[in-house]
Design a protein around this motif. Structure first.
Motif, short mmCIF file in Angstrom:
data_model
loop_
_atom_site.label_atom_id
_atom_site.label_comp_id
_atom_site.label_asym_id
_atom_site.label_seq_id
_atom_site.Cartn_x
_atom_site.Cartn_y
_atom_site.Cartn_z
N VAL A 230 28.62 68.83 77.16
CA VAL A 230 27.61 69.53 76.40
C VAL A 230 27.04 68.52 75.42
O VAL A 230 27.74 68.07 74.51
CB VAL A 230 28.20 70.75 75.65
CG1 VAL A 230 27.12 71.41 74.80
CG2 VAL A 230 28.79 71.74 76.63
N ASN A 231 25.82 68.11 75.64
CA ASN A 231 25.21 67.07 74.81
C ASN A 231 24.66 67.69 73.53
O ASN A 231 24.01 68.74 73.58
CB ASN A 231 24.10 66.40 75.61
CG ASN A 231 23.63 65.13 74.94
OD1 ASN A 231 23.01 65.18 73.87
ND2 ASN A 231 23.92 64.00 75.54
N PRO A 232 24.91 67.04 72.36
CA PRO A 232 24.39 67.59 71.09
C PRO A 232 22.86 67.70 71.10
O PRO A 232 22.30 68.41 70.26
CB PRO A 232 24.86 66.59 70.04
CG PRO A 232 25.91 65.77 70.70
CD PRO A 232 25.69 65.83 72.17
N ASP A 233 22.20 67.01 72.04
CA ASP A 233 20.76 67.19 72.18
C ASP A 233 20.43 68.49 72.90
O ASP A 233 19.29 68.71 73.31
CB ASP A 233 20.12 66.00 72.92
CG ASP A 233 20.05 64.76 72.04
OD1 ASP A 233 20.13 64.93 70.80
OD2 ASP A 233 19.95 63.65 72.57
N ARG A 234 21.45 69.34 73.06
CA ARG A 234 21.29 70.74 73.46
C ARG A 234 20.99 70.93 74.94
O ARG A 234 20.07 71.61 75.34
CB ARG A 234 20.27 71.45 72.56
CG ARG A 234 20.47 71.03 71.09
CD ARG A 234 19.83 71.87 70.09
NE ARG A 234 20.60 73.02 69.70
CZ ARG A 234 21.68 73.00 68.93
NH1 ARG A 234 22.19 71.87 68.52
NH2 ARG A 234 22.28 74.12 68.60
N TYR A 235 21.85 70.29 75.74
CA TYR A 235 21.83 70.59 77.17
C TYR A 235 23.23 70.34 77.73
O TYR A 235 24.04 69.65 77.12
CB TYR A 235 20.79 69.74 77.90
CG TYR A 235 20.98 68.24 77.81
CD1 TYR A 235 21.83 67.57 78.70
CD2 TYR A 235 20.32 67.47 76.85
CE1 TYR A 235 22.01 66.19 78.62
CE2 TYR A 235 20.49 66.10 76.77
CZ TYR A 235 21.34 65.46 77.66
OH TYR A 235 21.51 64.11 77.59
N LEU A 236 23.49 70.94 78.90
CA LEU A 236 24.70 70.64 79.65
C LEU A 236 24.35 69.54 80.62
O LEU A 236 23.52 69.73 81.52
CB LEU A 236 25.19 71.91 80.38
CG LEU A 236 26.35 71.75 81.36
CD1 LEU A 236 27.59 71.19 80.67
CD2 LEU A 236 26.69 73.09 82.01
N GLY A 237 24.93 68.37 80.43
CA GLY A 237 24.59 67.23 81.26
C GLY A 237 25.66 66.91 82.28
O GLY A 237 26.83 67.24 82.09
N ASN A 253 18.53 77.03 75.40
CA ASN A 253 17.27 77.59 74.89
C ASN A 253 16.77 76.81 73.67
O ASN A 253 15.58 76.72 73.43
CB ASN A 253 17.44 79.06 74.50
CG ASN A 253 17.86 79.89 75.69
OD1 ASN A 253 17.52 79.57 76.83
ND2 ASN A 253 18.61 80.94 75.44
N SER A 254 17.73 76.25 72.90
CA SER A 254 17.34 75.55 71.67
C SER A 254 16.98 74.09 71.95
O SER A 254 16.79 73.32 71.01
CB SER A 254 18.48 75.62 70.65
OG SER A 254 19.64 74.99 71.15
N PHE A 255 16.87 73.70 73.23
CA PHE A 255 16.49 72.32 73.58
C PHE A 255 15.14 71.98 72.95
O PHE A 255 14.20 72.76 73.06
CB PHE A 255 16.41 72.22 75.11
CG PHE A 255 16.11 70.84 75.63
CD1 PHE A 255 17.09 69.85 75.59
CD2 PHE A 255 14.87 70.54 76.15
CE1 PHE A 255 16.82 68.57 76.08
CE2 PHE A 255 14.59 69.25 76.63
CZ PHE A 255 15.57 68.27 76.60
N GLN A 256 15.09 70.83 72.28
CA GLN A 256 13.87 70.36 71.61
C GLN A 256 13.28 71.38 70.63
O GLN A 256 12.08 71.55 70.52
CB GLN A 256 12.82 69.94 72.66
CG GLN A 256 13.20 68.62 73.29
CD GLN A 256 12.26 68.15 74.38
OE1 GLN A 256 11.38 68.88 74.83
NE2 GLN A 256 12.43 66.91 74.80
#
Ligand SMILES: *[C@@H]1O[C@H](CO)[C@@H](O)[C@H](O)[C@H]1NC(C)=O
Ligand SMILES: *[C@@H]1O[C@H](CO)[C@@H](O)[C@H](O)[C@H]1NC(C)=O
Ligand SMILES: *[C@@H]1O[C@H](CO)[C@@H](O)[C@H](O)[C@H]1NC(C)=O
Ligand SMILES: *[C@@H]1O[C@H](CO)[C@@H](O)[C@H](O)[C@H]1NC(C)=O
Ligand SMILES: *[C@@H]1O[C@H](CO)[C@@H](O)[C@H](O)[C@H]1NC(C)=O
Ligand SMILES: *[C@@H]1O[C@H](CO)[C@@H](O)[C@H](O)[C@H]1NC(C)=O
Ligand SMILES: *[C@@H]1O[C@H](CO)[C@@H](O)[C@H](O)[C@H]1NC(C)=O
Ligand SMILES: *[C@@H]1O[C@H](CO)[C@@H](O)[C@H](O)[C@H]1NC(C)=O
Ligand SMILES: *[C@@H]1O[C@H](CO)[C@@H](O)[C@H](O)[C@H]1NC(C)=O
Length: 495
Positions: A230-237, A253-256
């Motif tokens: 789970v990347n702190p930039d708000r995605y599951l990588g 949903n909170s990505f970018q």
């Protein structure tokens, strides 16, 4: 109570009184249980406190967000857990499949290994290390370090996730997330994330498979294993070890967006994989692997029927979907010698299909009759769905879960229902068996009861509560009661 003590002491001689006092002090002296430490040193030892209702903290991180401690489950059982303190959510359990008992005989020690045991009977869990100190990081990672500061800890809880991943935690192909009811698991394949249901021991049904999109970089064969994070930039990588560019990005949903709260991902008891962020007071849902309820592996439970936008009903149109289930949960198969082979009745329903049929194996048959016969004569088959247009015959080797309503009446379902299920009628053989078992148990309870009553005569209810503890310890089972279905079901206990 006071008058009891008075009348009792009056009968005692002075020497006896001194002995009694010494004994009492000895027994009530606290073992080295210091709550809320920032580090556990060698020699640390703690036992659960009988007055604790839900959680007894032992070690806390620098922010006070996370705490390692004893979590009380089902009144009598104990798990060593890392809890998110403000929400009381367990993020990690040391011993999810072998719960200890909440008793002063259970202890946590650190002698180089962190060990949860009942010294008289068994070791529930151990890190099998020989190191010097235990710390809890501010991201919930529990680590054990040696004195000579190596680059890596001797052991860390991040390598043994339970049902939760937090941001930056690496999930590798040797790990699994398991939902707290033990029904669902998540694992990595060569280039995909997959979710599996374990509706029957030994039969695993895949119900979700997400292959890496490889938009920014490709996964190169034999170039190192993949891992998810789970990347702190708000995605599951999804990443390949050695390459910092993600091979796959599943955006939250909170990505970018400007939202920044701490992220976690959890495999829930309904089989969904949900991402959350902490907004300072609660966990807010931010990602769902399965967003359509009917696509969950068992949206309406055993023998249920899910209609898009219209909720749950039952496969058997004579049964009402009331208590959240259609028939009692069934298990096993029809192969056992103890149970007659044809100990089932047949339920048919057209216009249904399996939510994950694309991921299921199937055979091609020429007619619905042939498909049904394949299942009927196979004692490990619980049901089949035939697609008249394609000739595909999908067979289930686990008790029937939820099917999805489709308009197409040529998708035909055939389901075995174990005799007695849904009707309050018990199989005679089983009934006799249970009767004999109950007799044996009763005799045993009697013997133990008389014995314990003698021992605990002076302690009101002592014999009974001790026996219940024994029972809880003998049948740990999966930790069903953990509140993942409902976010607020565990409350913090006294500290
Ligand atoms: C534990 O320690 C932390 C930080 O030192 C503090 O914020 C927290 O209130 C303490 N908790 C308890 C239960 O004493
Ligand atoms: C720590 O205690 C456990 C259980 O009593 C034992 O099995 C283990 O060998 C001990 N480890 C060390 C390093 O002493
Ligand atoms: C957590 O600890 C790390 C270093 O140990 C620190 O860099 C980071 O700022 C801390 N995070 C929070 C939220 O306190
Ligand atoms: C996760 O894996 C990456 C790449 O292997 C590594 O750089 C990073 O330190 C790991 N993170 C944790 C928390 O172990
Ligand atoms: C951790 O503690 C900090 C400081 O109290 C707070 O701002 C933050 O929201 C907490 N994070 C979590 C995940 O509880
Ligand atoms: C229930 O299903 C059976 C078989 O599909 C059908 O014959 C019957 O009419 C249905 N009953 C109701 C009340 O829908
Ligand atoms: C199934 O398909 C066959 C031909 O493939 C057709 O003759 C038959 O009518 C279909 N049955 C139903 C119930 O639609
Ligand atoms: C019976 O069904 C199971 C699962 O559907 C399948 O794996 C097995 O091969 C079948 N056995 C026979 C004899 O067809
Ligand atoms: C909790 O106790 C109930 C009955 O007291 C039992 O049915 C259930 O299986 C127990 N749960 C666990 C996780 O042991």
């Amino acid at each position: 109570m006071e008058s009891f003590i008075n009348s009792a002491t009056r009968r005692l001689h002075a020497t006896q009184l001194v002995l009694l006092c010494a004994l009492t002090i000895l027994l009530s002296a606290p073992t080295t249980t210091a709550a809320n430490l920032s580090e556990l040193p060698r020699g640390f030892k703690a036992t659960p406190d009988s007055s604790t209702k839900t959680f007894q903290p032992l070690l806390t991180d620098s922010n006070g967000n996370f705490s390692l401690g004893f979590l009380r489950l089902n009144k009598t059982q104990l798990a060593l857990a890392v809890l998110h303190v403000p929400s009381s959510q367990p993020f990690w359990l040391a011993n999810p499949s072998l719960l200890a008992r909440w008793s002063d005989r259970t202890q946590l020690t650190f002698n180089g290994s962190l060990v949860l045991s009942d010294p008289q009977t068994r070791v529930y869990w151990s890190t099998h290390t020989d190191a010097d100190r235990v710390i809890l990081l501010n991201n919930s990672n529990l680590q054990i370090w040696s004195q000579n500061q190596d680059e890596a800890p001797a052991w860390q809880s991040f390598d043994f996730p339970t049902n939760t991943l937090v941001e930056n935690q690496n999930f590798t192909s040797t790990m699994a997330l398991v939902s707290s009811n033990g029904l669902y698991s998540m694992r990595l394949g060569t280039d995909f994330i997959a979710l599996y249901a374990n509706f029957n021991p030994g039969s695993e049904q895949i119900y979700l498979r997400h292959k890496a999109m490889e938009a920014k970089t490709e996964i190169v064969e034999n170039q190192g294993p993949i891992y998810a994070q789970v990347n702190p930039d708000r995605y599951l990588g999804m990443y390949q070890t050695g390459n910092p560019v993600p091979a796959d990005v599943q955006k939250f949903n909170s990505f970018q967006t400007p939202i920044t709260g701490f992220l976690m991902l959890r495999l829930e008891t309904d089989g969904n994989l949900i991402g959350y962020f902490w907004d300072g007071s609660k966990w807010v849902s931010d990602y769902q692997a399965i967003s359509v309820p009917c696509e969950l592996p068992s949206a309406c439970g055993s023998y249920g029927l899910c209609t898009a936008g219209n909720g749950c009903s039952c496969l058997d149109n004579r049964t009402e979907f009331s208590s959240g289930e259609c028939f009692a949960v069934q298990s096993g198969d029809f192969c056992s010698d103890d149970i007659p082979k044809n100990n089932f009745w047949v339920l048919r329903r057209n216009g249904v299909e399996l939510p994950y049929k694309e991921l299921m194996g199937h055979q091609t048959t020429s007619s619905v009759e042939q498909c049904e016969r394949l299942c009927e004569t196979n004692c490990s088959c619980w049901g089949a769905v035939f697609n008249n247009a394609s000739g595909f015959c999908y067979m289930m080797d686990y008790p029937i879960q939820t099917l999805v309503v489709v308009g197409d009446e040529t998708k035909m379902g055939y389901f075995k229902v174990r005799e007695g299920a849904g009707r309050k009628k018990m199989n005679v053989g089983l009934g006799v068996g249970i009767g004999v078992m109950c007799g044996v148990v009763l005799i045993f309870v009697g013997i133990v009861g008389v014995w314990s009553f003698r021992v605990w005569r002076r302690k009101r209810g002592g014999a009974r509560s001790r026996f219940m503890e024994e029972d809880g310890g003998l049948s740990p089972g999966p930790y069903k009661d953990l509140g993942s279905a409902s976010f607020r079901s565990i409350e913090m206990g006294s500290r």
